[in-house]
Design an enzyme around this catalytic site. Structure first.
Site, PDB file in Angstrom:
ATOM      1  N   ASP A  35      -3.031   2.321  -6.157  1.00  0.00           N
ATOM      2  CA  ASP A  35      -1.942   2.423  -5.172  1.00  0.00           C
ATOM      3  C   ASP A  35      -1.814   1.221  -4.246  1.00  0.00           C
ATOM      4  O   ASP A  35      -1.134   1.303  -3.227  1.00  0.00           O
ATOM      5  CB  ASP A  35      -2.122   3.694  -4.336  1.00  0.00           C
ATOM      6  CG  ASP A  35      -3.403   3.684  -3.506  1.00  0.00           C
ATOM      7  OD1 ASP A  35      -4.277   2.834  -3.758  1.00  0.00           O
ATOM      8  OD2 ASP A  35      -3.539   4.537  -2.611  1.00  0.00           O
ATOM      9  N   GLU A  36      -2.423   0.091  -4.577  1.00  0.00           N
ATOM     10  CA  GLU A  36      -2.269  -1.078  -3.709  1.00  0.00           C
ATOM     11  C   GLU A  36      -2.408  -2.371  -4.504  1.00  0.00           C
ATOM     12  O   GLU A  36      -3.078  -2.426  -5.534  1.00  0.00           O
ATOM     13  CB  GLU A  36      -3.274  -1.054  -2.559  1.00  0.00           C
ATOM     14  CG  GLU A  36      -4.719  -1.064  -2.977  1.00  0.00           C
ATOM     15  CD  GLU A  36      -5.669  -1.100  -1.791  1.00  0.00           C
ATOM     16  OE1 GLU A  36      -5.384  -1.809  -0.811  1.00  0.00           O
ATOM     17  OE2 GLU A  36      -6.712  -0.430  -1.864  1.00  0.00           O
ATOM     18  N   ASP A  69       0.849  -1.188   0.000  1.00  0.00           N
ATOM     19  CA  ASP A  69       0.000   0.000   0.000  1.00  0.00           C
ATOM     20  C   ASP A  69       0.889   1.244   0.000  1.00  0.00           C
ATOM     21  O   ASP A  69       1.726   1.415   0.888  1.00  0.00           O
ATOM     22  CB  ASP A  69      -0.903  -0.022   1.239  1.00  0.00           C
ATOM     23  CG  ASP A  69      -1.960   1.059   1.205  1.00  0.00           C
ATOM     24  OD1 ASP A  69      -2.215   1.621   0.132  1.00  0.00           O
ATOM     25  OD2 ASP A  69      -2.552   1.338   2.271  1.00  0.00           O
TER      26      ASP A  69
END
Length: 389
Positions: free
Chosen positions: A111-112, A9
């Site tokens: 973003d993860e 993350d």
């Protein structure tokens, strides 16, 4: 077999990527170190907070609140407008990096992502925390931003682990740790519990994930129907869902933003070699070969140029990729300062169908050497062995 799952993350993704981009462009102030936020229109004071720095958080600024409200809390807040194109570029660079370790990657958002590293851990005998720390360091050193990595035997607990102390941390949350790492958290922090469910649970005197874990399942079903059983399982850390990779790759690439202007072919070759090694490693992991190599150059004025070339015979070896990439760079480069270089392998096919020229004695030896180097680097880190340009 007990799985080893990572959840990666990005810390304050949009703000981190803005900062990394600005620092690579020569700015002196890192907006991550001051009260700052990414929001709508700073001139009109409109929009909402999309991401904020740690120091902005100390003023009570929250993601999702209006920009106007945030400025009342911190009048000196540095506000920057979002630039989606930059975020996509950094997201792609992150995914390229983690694909170097395994194909079992499930990207959840920009973003993860989840990684199933069970095979790497078993093959190399490397402790999961050491592997995760190596990935974190590479992201910070090569891409210019930080991530949290959560480790567990399933996706649910790996994601919960990544949400613990930030930024730039590795955390584990195995089943024997949930009593003091997971059950102590407020029930609202459990994946799947929204504000409505939280209110219902709180009315039932269920305040923490631990309270939910020991609650009567029949009672939970009376409140949430069939979803009550799902909540009970999640509270007890039960999740059998697999990491689901995306479709077959059409190309494999790697790129880097350089910390300073690259102004000579000798300096450019150092980056080209490193990128070629990363692309070659991923080709070998996937048992693929490439019939076409492409490169991308971004100059210091942010103008992008690209070129690709079809090959007479397919490649997977680091030095073959490097030689073709170097040749393209020499043709494309305008003798101007460069700030970003990328290499991509295209027109992929199974390595089992490669042409006979690949079986020549020299190429065979190089292929074995590349594979040995791959394993050593995965175990001990990329800096343990370095080729000379």
């Amino acid at each position: 077999m007990v799985r080893t799952i990572f959840h990666i993350d990005v810390n304050s993704a949009f703000l981190s990527w803005e900062a990394a981009h600005r620092m690579s462009s020569g700015e002196d102030i890192d907006i991550r170190d001051i009260p700052s936020a990414v929001a709508g229109d700073p001139n009109k004071r409109r929009g909402v907070i999309l991401a904020k720095s740690t120091s902005a958080k100390r003023y009570g600024i929250n993601t999702g609140e209006s920009l106007n409200a945030a400025l009342k809390k911190c009048p000196g807040l540095k506000v920057v407008s979002p630039t989606p194109g930059i975020y996509k570029r950094y997201s792609n660079a992150l995914m390229d990096l983690i694909y170097e370790y395994t194909d079992a990657v499930e990207q959840c958002s920009i973003d993860e992502a989840f990684m199933d590293v069970s095979g790497i851990v078993k093959k190399l005998g490397v402790p999961p925390v050491k592997l995760a720390d190596g990935i974190r360091r590479r992201v910070q050193n090569e891409l210019g931003f930080t991530v949290n990595i959560g480790i567990s035997c399933n996706k649910l607990l790996a994601k919960a682990a990544s949400e613990l102390e930030k930024p730039n941390r590795t955390h584990t949350m195995y089943p024997d740790e949930i009593e003091y790492k997971y059950w102590t958290l407020p029930v609202r922090e459990m994946n799947g519990v929204g504000s409505s469910a939280q209110k219902k649970l709180n009315r039932a005197a269920i305040k923490t994930i631990g309270d939910l874990a020991v609650a009567n399942e029949i009672y939970l079903k009376s409140i949430f129907k069939s979803y009550g059983a799902v909540l009970h399982q999640k509270a007890n850390g039960i999740d059998e869902s697999p990491v689901e990779p995306r479709g077959e790759a059409k190309s494999i690439g790697n790129s880097t933003t350089t910390p300073r202007d690259v102004e000579s072919i000798e300096e450019a070759c150092k980056y080209l070699l490193k990128l070629s090694e990363n692309v070659g490693r991923r080709l070998r992991q996937k048992k693929l070969v490439s019939h076409c190599i492409g490169i991308e150059i971004r100059y210091s004025d942010f103008r992008n140029v690209q070129m690709q070339s079809a090959l007479h015979s397919p490649v997977e070896g680091d030095l073959e990729i490097y030689q073709n990439a170097k040749s393209l760079f020499e043709k494309l480069w305008e003798k101007r300062p460069v700030r970003h270089i990328g290499i991509r392998a295209l027109q992929l096919e199974s390595g089992n169908e490669q042409q006979m020229s690949f079986l020549e004695e020299g190429n065979c030896g190089e292929g074995k050497l590349d594979s040995v180097i791959d394993n050593i680097r995965l175990r001990y880190g990329d800096d343990i062995i370095k080729r000379m340009v």
